[in-house]
Enzyme design. Structure first.
Site, PDB file in Angstrom:
ATOM      1  N   SER A 167      46.731  18.560  -2.938  1.00 46.61           N
ATOM      2  CA  SER A 167      46.282  18.952  -1.601  1.00 46.61           C
ATOM      3  C   SER A 167      46.942  18.097  -0.530  1.00 46.61           C
ATOM      4  CB  SER A 167      44.758  18.815  -1.482  1.00 46.61           C
ATOM      5  OG  SER A 167      44.339  19.106  -0.169  1.00 46.61           O
ATOM      6  N   GLN A 169      45.637  17.725   2.192  1.00 50.25           N
ATOM      7  CA  GLN A 169      44.521  17.106   2.913  1.00 50.25           C
ATOM      8  C   GLN A 169      44.385  15.620   2.601  1.00 50.25           C
ATOM      9  OE1 GLN A 169      41.032  19.481   2.105  1.00 50.25           O
ATOM     10  NE2 GLN A 169      41.581  21.022   3.634  1.00 50.25           N
ATOM     11  N   GLU A 319      47.012  29.408   2.051  1.00 52.07           N
ATOM     12  CA  GLU A 319      45.753  30.020   2.463  1.00 52.07           C
ATOM     13  C   GLU A 319      45.909  31.505   2.790  1.00 52.07           C
ATOM     14  OE1 GLU A 319      45.078  28.743   7.029  1.00 52.07           O
ATOM     15  OE2 GLU A 319      45.785  27.157   5.706  1.00 52.07           O
ATOM     16  N   ARG A 350      41.732  30.345  -6.913  1.00 52.27           N
ATOM     17  CA  ARG A 350      42.063  31.582  -6.208  1.00 52.27           C
ATOM     18  C   ARG A 350      43.001  32.486  -7.012  1.00 52.27           C
ATOM     19  NH1 ARG A 350      42.490  29.589   0.159  1.00 52.27           N
ATOM     20  NH2 ARG A 350      40.255  29.817   0.575  1.00 52.27           N
TER      21      ARG A 350
END
Length: 458
Positions: A167, A169, A319, A350
């Site tokens: 990630s 993030q 995303e 996902r």
């Protein structure tokens, strides 16, 4: 909650205003907590993820004043961040990853927990980086939620590495807190890849806008100098990833959809939809808008609704994968999506979720090591699972356009980023007055949370 998502009786035509960007709202909220004075956010996102971040900064001592209808928030930081509280991360990756480095600057322990799914989301690399900075985190050896950051009021900073393979993030989290570290931060990605780099660019740009000296002296390395974070007035950009399904509605039905307020320059991943839709046979036009510095983005679907498949590397804009996969399942030729192995660690896996749900409709879809292969197939209605994932709700709505009778289970989870999505979507697809459209969920102001004007089926 079960949502009988509408199918399109013809080309979808309309104009859409989407809510503020989740990614930007939560970055601005966090920097407001670190600022040297009050900050005002105009048109912030009002959704579960943003409310969780707002709750987090309030737990750290930030005073929040909310204007009527939440059109602006004024945040006043305390002289010293406050420890002793408990922060609910929900299922928000930005709260889970961005707040712990800031909590290290608090004057006492700060506890973190969240939804059950959050307890399995990747966090170990960030905890290791905090350890390298001398920040003590009590996680019981689990490297997962729940944990407690033992804030001491200061972090020395310095030079460390973080494995950001899972990630981006992890990088953004450390950079956002770094201006308040005594020595700033030099951060190096030690992983073998780095997904979603536009989000790191967004973080650097947001820091610079707040008066922080930040940059990337070489690929995979970032430097943030210590210094003040300026309190300021922020106009939050609309969420371009939340605009993606509305643009996809034009692509899937041969219609014409305009999204207002599109920024002419942005670090948001959703801006990539312009290129993706062009590749799939749509006409895309960015024109001067009615909102001053912003533009209108208009997408016209291909003639006769014949959408082309495409080979797409979505590594930097993962995303968008759910909505793009839905479009690929409706295309006339095969598609391949690559570069998105990291999506297995998002709100849900996902890739598995998309394979399961497109397959449930009869779609021809197969997982690969780092993506999906989708081929044309006859689709039949089914009840689609959404796995507590807002982007899966949006993807399912796109599929339902062409598959009458499709139902979406757990559709309320879309409130994570777009509480009024069902109202806005139904209004666009069926040409209804937004106030009359059945929502089945949160129906807060369509001005604040997104809405449709001039909707219709052309």
């Amino acid at each position: 909650m079960v949502w009988a998502a509408p199918s399109a009786p013809g080309p979808v035509t309309g104009t859409v205003l989407v809510p503020g960007s989740k990614s930007l709202t939560n970055r601005h909220l966090l920097l407001a907590a670190l600022a040297d004075g009050p900050s005002t956010l105009h048109r912030p996102l009002v959704s579960r993820d943003a409310e969780l971040m707002l709750g987090a900064v309030q737990q750290l001592g930030v005073r929040v004043e909310r204007a009527p209808e939440d059109r602006s928030w004024v945040l006043t930081p305390p002289p010293h961040l406050r420890g002793g509280g408990a922060i609910d991360c929900g299922l928000a990756g930005t709260v889970l990853r961005f707040v712990p480095p800031v909590a290290a600057l608090a004057d006492g322990p700060v506890a973190f927990d969240g939804d059950e799914r959050s307890r399995s989301r990747p966090i170990a690399p960030l905890l290791a980086a905090l350890d390298a900075l001398g920040v003590e985190v009590d996680h019981g050896g689990r490297d997962a939620l729940p944990f407690t950051v033992l804030g001491t009021g200061r972090v020395a900073g310095g030079e460390i590495g973080v494995d950001a393979s899972a990630s981006s993030q992890f990088v953004s989290a450390l950079l956002l807190a770094a201006p308040r570290f005594d020595g700033g931060l030099t951060l190096r990605n030690t992983g073998d890849r780095l997904p979603s780099t536009p989000h790191i660019d967004m973080t650097v740009q947001t820091l610079r806008a707040a008066g922080v000296e930040a940059g990337s002296p070489e690929p995979g390395v970032w430097r943030v100098e210590p210094g003040a974070v300026a309190g300021r007035l922020v106009e939050v950009e609309p969420d371009l990833s939340s605009a993606a399904p509305f643009l996809a509605a034009a692509a899937a039905t041969g219609g014409t959809v305009t999204v207002t307020g599109w920024p002419p320059r942005t670090t948001q991943a959703g801006d990539r939809m312009r290129d993706i839709l062009t590749t799939m046979g749509c006409r895309v036009e960015l024109t001067d808008g009615s909102q001053g510095a912003t533009h209108d983005l208009t997408v016209r679907g291909p003639a006769r609704g014949v959408l082309r498949g495409a080979d797409l590397d979505l590594h930097d804009v993962g995303e968008l994968t759910p909505v793009v996969t839905a479009l690929a399942a409706l295309a006339s030729t095969p598609s391949q999506i690559t570069g998105v192995a990291h999506l297995r660690g998002h709100e849900t896996d996902r890739l598995a979720a998309l394979e399961n749900e497109v397959g449930r409709l009869g779609g021809d879809i197969t997982q690969t090591q780092d993506g999906l292969v989708i081929a044309p197939a006859r689709l039949s209605p089914a009840a689609l699972e959404t796995y507590e994932d807002h982007r899966m709700v949006m993807a399912a709505a796109v599929l339902a356009l062409a598959v009458p009778g499709t139902e979406i289970l757990g559709a309320e989870t879309v409130a994570k980023t777009f509480p009024a999505f069902q109202v806005a979507w139904t209004s666009l697809v069926l040409g209804q007055d937004p106030a009359a459209a059945p929502s089945g969920g949160d129906t807060r102001s369509s001005v604040t949370d997104g809405g449709v004007t001039d909707g219709g089926v052309g």
